[in-house]
Design an enzyme around this catalytic site. Sequence first.
Site, PDB file in Angstrom:
ATOM      1  CD  GLN A 309      -2.612   1.683   0.321  1.00 33.09           C
ATOM      2  OE1 GLN A 309      -3.082   0.817  -0.420  1.00 33.09           O
ATOM      3  NE2 GLN A 309      -2.886   2.978   0.187  1.00 33.09           N
ATOM      4  CD  GLU A 310       2.751   3.666   3.818  1.00 32.23           C
ATOM      5  OE1 GLU A 310       2.987   4.613   3.045  1.00 32.23           O
ATOM      6  OE2 GLU A 310       2.184   3.818   4.917  1.00 32.23           O
ATOM      7  CB  SER A 311       6.562   1.830  -1.516  1.00 32.82           C
ATOM      8  OG  SER A 311       6.876   0.495  -1.118  1.00 32.82           O
TER       9      SER A 311
END
Length: 505
Positions: A309-311
């Site tokens: 989700q972050e990267s």
Amino acid sequence: MNQGLTIKLLGLALVIVSALFLTSCTEEPKNQLESVQQQGYIKVYTRISPTTMYVGEEGFSGFEYDLVKLFADELGVRVQIVTENDIAKILREVSSGRADFAAAGLTVTKQREEYLRFGPPYQEITSKLVYKQGNDRPRDFSQVDKNLTVVANSSHSEELLNAQQDYPNLSWTERSDLTPQDLLDGVLDGTFDYTIVDSNELQLARQVQPELAVAFSISEPEPLAWAFPKGTDNSLYIKAIEFFSKIRGDGTLAYLTERYYGHLSKFDYVGNREFLRAIEDKLDKYRPYFYEAAANDLDWRLLAAMGYQESHWEPHARSPTGVRGLMMLTLNTAKQLGVKNRLDAEQSILGGADYLRLVKEKIPDRIEEPDRTWFALAAYNVGFGHLEDARRLAEGDGANPDKWLDVKEYLPLLRQKKWYSRTRYGYARGDEPVKYVNNIRMYYQVLKQVAEPKAGGSELVDPETESMQEGEEIGDNGQDEENILGTDEALAETESDKSQDDTEK
């Protein structure tokens, strides 16, 4: 023995027999509820399915399973669960009285109501005609000219019979030996051209099988309910009605629905395909770091879901606000956690896991899983102070500040002056943590299906469900008033924090 004694004994025996006979005649037969409570268990038929009941890593689970266990707790009895995928047999066993009821994701239909009675509906579904993405899409039944296979004796059989009146050439095959998931698998491997499944089953399947495509709906929204035998004894049936009224009123039903389906949003074919491809192409490279970071208190798959989700598992990812790395840490957070190089995947993952632990420790102890983790993830994204603001707004509005189901409705309000002017930490893009948590939950569920847990590791488990696994018999085909919201301290990153840059290479 003399004759007089014999006569006296015979007379006494006759009196005893007569008394027993009269007692049995005057004793009213027990109703079904009393019989269930006397024997100590209810006998329930269900199907093995992601939407009903399944055996997970922590034991038995599933939406229907949790409902049944809660009902059994209400009655003070155990559960004897009989799993059976032949729907016809389930219906026969219930209608004949050989089972107390069926909790098998059964659609309420006119035909079934002729010989069964249904409890209060707890969910609505629609029936979907499914084909494989890339093949020709039929627009209606006139274009369904290939192999259509459905589960025998299902509600879909009835729907097809009704459709046949308008489409006389419509034909299909029914299989009692296959489950809905078997049929979906068959559509993907070419065994079948089409099948029909309930929308909730399809939603869950498409998380890992995005090539499953919807041609069209073949029904209006239809209710799912427990099926009981027809008869004059209403005792257990009435108790079930009272039970559903209670759990609908106190929010338990909504909580369970959110727990099992809350992460499902509008289907994103491209996004799902990209995620599955990333699992194949990237995950193994970073798996050891997620294992290491998870230790024994976190599920490595949850950390992996956060990382995606972050990267999208890109160690050199960076944003205009200054967050960087696979777990997208701010400079201040990295320094706080001892991360020297945010672009180093191992350091980033270890730092992200430690930061999640720090945030999680701020969550009041009374909040149980999985809400505790959803709150921690939201705080990881938007900052702990803003999360607390949303919880206070929820509490002040009469909602439950300890349930993610409620608080996620108040976080987006932090964008509106009417609401954020009443808070301590002010404006926040509160819709973002809601999407953030929702996406991570979706990725996590997919990873739980395709990746094994770490030996000796931890899986995110609802303690209520975990405790409900004591005492069931499975057969095969057989809230401290003090500190309502916890600490006022914010583990939040300010906008000035996020705008800082550094010289990491």
